[in-house]
Scaffold this motif. Structure first.
Motif, mmCIF file in Angstrom:
data_model
loop_
_atom_site.group_PDB
_atom_site.id
_atom_site.type_symbol
_atom_site.label_atom_id
_atom_site.label_comp_id
_atom_site.label_asym_id
_atom_site.label_seq_id
_atom_site.Cartn_x
_atom_site.Cartn_y
_atom_site.Cartn_z
ATOM 1 N N SER A 57 1.247 1.949 3.533
ATOM 2 C CA SER A 57 2.563 1.619 2.992
ATOM 3 C C SER A 57 3.571 1.390 4.120
ATOM 4 O O SER A 57 3.698 2.219 5.030
ATOM 5 C CB SER A 57 3.039 2.777 2.102
ATOM 6 O OG SER A 57 4.381 2.564 1.743
ATOM 7 N N GLY A 58 4.242 0.242 4.046
ATOM 8 C CA GLY A 58 5.307 -0.066 4.993
ATOM 9 C C GLY A 58 6.340 -0.860 4.226
ATOM 10 O O GLY A 58 6.766 -0.435 3.147
ATOM 11 N N VAL A 59 6.659 -2.056 4.708
ATOM 12 C CA VAL A 59 7.501 -2.947 3.904
ATOM 13 C C VAL A 59 6.707 -3.338 2.649
ATOM 14 O O VAL A 59 7.245 -3.515 1.568
ATOM 15 C CB VAL A 59 7.889 -4.212 4.710
ATOM 16 C CG1 VAL A 59 8.663 -5.194 3.845
ATOM 17 C CG2 VAL A 59 8.688 -3.834 5.955
ATOM 18 N N TYR A 60 5.415 -3.457 2.838
ATOM 19 C CA TYR A 60 4.509 -3.791 1.732
ATOM 20 C C TYR A 60 3.566 -2.609 1.473
ATOM 21 O O TYR A 60 3.483 -1.672 2.268
ATOM 22 C CB TYR A 60 3.668 -5.030 2.077
ATOM 23 C CG TYR A 60 4.487 -6.261 2.389
ATOM 24 C CD1 TYR A 60 5.043 -7.027 1.372
ATOM 25 C CD2 TYR A 60 4.702 -6.663 3.713
ATOM 26 C CE1 TYR A 60 5.790 -8.173 1.658
ATOM 27 C CE2 TYR A 60 5.449 -7.803 4.003
ATOM 28 C CZ TYR A 60 5.989 -8.548 2.974
ATOM 29 O OH TYR A 60 6.718 -9.668 3.252
ATOM 30 N N LYS A 61 2.799 -2.753 0.399
ATOM 31 C CA LYS A 61 1.812 -1.725 0.051
ATOM 32 C C LYS A 61 0.414 -2.293 0.332
ATOM 33 O O LYS A 61 0.211 -3.505 0.185
ATOM 34 C CB LYS A 61 1.945 -1.430 -1.453
ATOM 35 C CG LYS A 61 1.373 -0.112 -1.885
ATOM 36 C CD LYS A 61 1.717 0.161 -3.325
ATOM 37 C CE LYS A 61 0.834 -0.688 -4.197
ATOM 38 N NZ LYS A 61 0.845 -0.520 -5.583
ATOM 39 N N TYR A 62 -0.516 -1.437 0.729
ATOM 40 C CA TYR A 62 -1.880 -1.896 1.057
ATOM 41 C C TYR A 62 -2.909 -1.045 0.333
ATOM 42 O O TYR A 62 -2.747 0.174 0.242
ATOM 43 C CB TYR A 62 -2.112 -1.806 2.583
ATOM 44 C CG TYR A 62 -1.097 -2.635 3.345
ATOM 45 C CD1 TYR A 62 -1.330 -3.970 3.631
ATOM 46 C CD2 TYR A 62 0.132 -2.083 3.714
ATOM 47 C CE1 TYR A 62 -0.375 -4.735 4.289
ATOM 48 C CE2 TYR A 62 1.088 -2.843 4.372
ATOM 49 C CZ TYR A 62 0.833 -4.173 4.655
ATOM 50 O OH TYR A 62 1.775 -4.934 5.287
ATOM 51 N N GLU A 63 -3.953 -1.717 -0.156
ATOM 52 C CA GLU A 63 -5.072 -0.975 -0.745
ATOM 53 C C GLU A 63 -5.944 -0.477 0.407
ATOM 54 O O GLU A 63 -5.987 -1.105 1.471
ATOM 55 C CB GLU A 63 -5.928 -1.894 -1.642
ATOM 56 C CG GLU A 63 -5.176 -2.618 -2.744
ATOM 57 C CD GLU A 63 -4.537 -1.669 -3.755
ATOM 58 O OE1 GLU A 63 -4.985 -0.515 -3.842
ATOM 59 O OE2 GLU A 63 -3.585 -2.089 -4.433
ATOM 60 N N LYS A 64 -6.664 0.602 0.184
ATOM 61 C CA LYS A 64 -7.520 1.155 1.241
ATOM 62 C C LYS A 64 -8.539 0.110 1.719
ATOM 63 O O LYS A 64 -9.174 -0.542 0.897
ATOM 64 C CB LYS A 64 -8.248 2.388 0.705
ATOM 65 C CG LYS A 64 -8.508 3.423 1.776
ATOM 66 C CD LYS A 64 -9.064 4.698 1.164
ATOM 67 C CE LYS A 64 -9.755 5.581 2.160
ATOM 68 N NZ LYS A 64 -9.106 5.898 3.379
ATOM 69 N N GLY A 65 -8.638 -0.048 3.016
ATOM 70 C CA GLY A 65 -9.637 -0.954 3.585
ATOM 71 C C GLY A 65 -9.309 -2.435 3.422
ATOM 72 O O GLY A 65 -10.143 -3.298 3.682
#
Ligand code: NAD
Length: 691
Positions: A567-575
């Protein structure tokens, strides 16, 4: 230029134009004469054309491209190559090319004009013109499809794909492969079988399948559609190949000439050619011409984290034995594993042989002890970005190593003056700023203090070149060159976000400008905590940069550090590193905006691009004004290789010159009125305006 030697009925033509056997108009003339002479000698049964044992030719002398001032000049040069190669193809006596090393672009076009090709086992083949935003001009669009089929040819022409000797043999690009030291003998053997000369441009054996040809063009159109519209070469390549197949090879050759002229007239090609030469010039530093680099037989790397392990990999890739020291056993184990995994991946992709991988891994040893780095000729520190930690490490290096050791720091922000202060022999300290991932990124900023010895700077430059990287030498100042010019761009992106612009719109505008990814996605990747820490150092040195947006600070405070935390400016799924809309980050953005009475607003892409790029332009002129970079072209190289600034725009300063400095100053003044002093042009930029 071309050595001529006849023995046992074979005429051996050896290109002899060191160091690269680059083909210029004089060599083409020499080639025509040599072919005519061999054709007239009755004792000559066949001709072998070769270079030296390791390397055939670098292809067309790119210096020729700089002499092109008009479409007529371009057509003239293309035609000169085509006609000389046609003379080879038209020879009544069989001609064999015996090639080794990288056979690229004009060199491959030359080899394809011969009747047969014999290659050294380690030879590699590619058509690289597309990388200069031009189409081949010496018959490549006609002969390659006839040797390997239209599908593979279009792919090689449009993507600059490199293939090895084995694949070249399977495809029919070459007729035989042998050990490099047996090239000439193998070529002679081929001639002993009295083969009938086969003109490549008349061959049709690979062209019969109409469905496959149609599919090849469909695929090529797809590839071309994914490329930048500023680069017209893909279109010209497809047109020339099509004319060759649907009309005749001669019609295709004419199309190649005019396409080449049209490509050469584009700013994209001019900018890429400018960078091609600029990259080759960076290591020629005027006041280092007399400096003798010191020998680096063994290196030490201190700190086996992200950067340290990448630097180790770069060193062993160039055959330099390394001892890596970290104070943490677990960091050493993790770093070693990272290196092994990365090398293993290259083996499984077929880019590295198993033997070579083992050889590389055998060059690294790890330790937690200082006395084990005693033999190093050069030690690179890559420990935490902390002044006290780095000062202590530099003192330990001096204590452990011989007095002649070269000490390099990979700091990204700290002034070397602050570090040198802790050393007994500060004249031996130099900055070697690698970029992440260090084993792949092509740039090394070499940072010199006024007190750094010339031979120490020359050693760092020499080592960077040995690692096949481009060194750019800069004078010491916080943030050096790349981070200093890039940070204002990133900060402006966060300012726009704070003012109401949409994050995805900001990123999209910069991707459309030509960056590989937008600034907010990039910061998520690098780590927002790194951004905050970097800004903390640089804003003390460069007050006009102004504060960092509260959004970046709040994101970090709340643990949204970027991809590494999902998580930063955007969100990320694992891997998975695909950025997704992040409601929690959006909540922080909305809060900061509300606190300032701002609300979302639609910002036109042109405004985004202008504000972000002009902040870089303005800072780049300050870097020049302070003498941090020696040449404008060095700055352009550093920004394109270090940050992904689009190379078809030639770099930050070249882009500014293309816009016109009058216009740049006008727009900066207007932005300074509207947005703040950070846009104010510096003295140098005002002076250069109208010059
Ligand atoms: P990192 O935290 O991944 O690694 C630092 C390593 O240094 C750790 O393994 C730590 O155990 C080790 N270390 C700390 N003190 C030590 C000591 N006294 N002796 C030996 N080892 C010690 O950090 P990183 O990202 O690799 O950054 C290292 C340096 O490179 C910093 O100066 C940073 O600014 C610079 N840099 C980083 C990047 C990047 O993108 N990460 C890019 C360019 C430059």
């Amino acid at each position: 230029m071309i050595d001529y030697h006849v023995s046992d009925g074979v005429c051996l033509l050896r290109l002899n134009s060191p160091p690269l056997n680059a083909i210029d108009l004089a060599m083409l003339e020499a080639l025509r004469k040599a072919i005519a002479r061999a054709s007239g000698e009755s004792e000559v049964r066949g001709i072998v054309i070769t270079g030296d044992a390791e390397h055939f030719s670098a292809g067309a002398d790119v210096g020729l491209f700089r002499q092109i001032a008009s479409a007529d000049d371009a057509v003239h040069i293309s035609r000169a190559f085509q006609e000389a190669f046609a003379a080879v193809e038209d020879s009544s006596k069989p001609v064999v090319a015996a090639v080794a090393g990288k056979v690229i672009a004009g060199a491959l076009e030359f080899a394809m004009a011969c009747h047969f090709r014999v290659a050294g086992r380690r030879a590699r083949f590619s058509m690289q013109e597309i990388n200069l935003a031009i189409n081949p001009g010496a018959g490549g669009t006609q002969r390659l499809p006839r040797l390997v089929g239209p599908g593979k040819a279009l792919k090689m022409l449009l993507t600059a794909e490199t293939i090895g000797a084995g694949e070249a043999l399977e495809l029919g690009l070459v007729d035989a492969v042998c050990e490099g030291d047996q090239l000439i003998e193998r070529a002679r053997e081929l001639l002993r079988s009295a083969p009938v000369p086969q003109k490549t441009s008349r061959r049709t054996d690979k062209l019969g399948d109409h469905a496959a040809t149609r599919a090849a063009f469909d695929e090529a159109e797809k590839l071309a559609a994914g490329m930048r519209p500023e680069i017209i070469a893909p279109r010209k390549i497809i047109d020339a190949v099509k004319a060759g197949l649907e009309e005749s090879a001669d019609a295709g050759l004419v199309r190649e000439q005019t396409g080449f002229a049209e490509c050469m007239a584009t700013p994209a090609a001019q900018n890429k050619i400018y960078l091609f030469f600029a990259i080759r010039q960076t290591s020629k530093v005027p006041d280092l011409a007399e400096a003798r680099p010191l020998r680096v037989a063994r290196a030490a790397v201190i700190g086996m984290g992200t950067m340290g392990s990448g630097i180790v990999q770069a060193l062993i890739g160039a055959g330099v034995p390394v001892v890596a020291r970290d104070e943490d056993e677990a960091a050493l184990a993790k770093g070693t594993e990272r290196i092994q995994r990365s090398i293993q991946k290259r083996v499984s992709q077929g880019r590295l042989s198993g033997d070579r991988a083992e050889e590389m891994l055998g060059l690294v040893s790890t330790t937690t002890r200082w006395d084990e780095i005693a033999d190093a000729d050069l030690a690179i520190e890559a420990v935490f970005e902390d002044v006290d930690v780095k000062r202590a490490v530099l003192r330990e290096i001096e204590r452990a190593c011989r007095p002649e050791v070269v000490v390099a720091s990979n700091t990204s922000t700290i002034s070397l003056d602050v570090l040198a202060d802790a050393m007994d022999r500060p004249e031996r300290l130099v900055g070697m700023h690698f970029f992440n991932p260090a084993q792949r990124m092509p740039l090394v900023e070499v940072i010199r203090r006024a007190e750094t010895r010339s031979d120490v700077v020359a050693t760092a430059v020499g080592l960077a070149k040995r690692l096949r990287k481009t060194p750019v030498v800069v004078r010491n100042r916080e943030g050096f060159l790349v981070n200093r010019v890039f940070l204002p761009y990133v900060k402006e992106a966060f300012w726009l976000l704070e003012e109401g612009a949409d994050a995805e719109a900001i990123d999209r505008a910069m991707v459309d400008f030509g960056f590989p990814m937008g600034p907010l996605t990039l910061m998520d990747m690098a780590g927002l905590d790194i951004l905050v820490a970097t800004d903390r150092v640089l804003c003390l040195a460069f007050a006009w940069h102004g504060p960092l947006s509260q959004i970046a600070i709040r994101l970090v405070d709340d643990g949204h550090l970027g991809q590494k935390r999902g998580s930063g400016v955007y969100k990320y799924e694992k891997g998975d590193y695909t950025p997704h809309h992040s409601p929690s980050a959006q909540g922080i953005v909305a809060e900061v905006r509300a606190g300032q009475g701002r609300s979302p607003r639609e910002v036109p892409p042109r405004e985004i691009t202008e504000r972000l790029v002009l902040r870089m332009v303005s800072e780049a002129f300050r870097v020049m004004e302070e003498g941090v970079a020696g040449r404008e072209s060095d700055l352009d190289v550093a920004m394109t290789l270090g940050t992904g600034f689009p190379d078809f725009r030639g770099g930050v300063l070249r882009y500014a010159h293309d816009l016109g400095l009058d216009r740049v100053v006008g727009r900066l003044d207007a932005l300074a009125d509207k947005c703040g002093e950070r846009f104010s042009p510096c003295r140098l930029l005002r002076e250069r305006k109208g010059a």
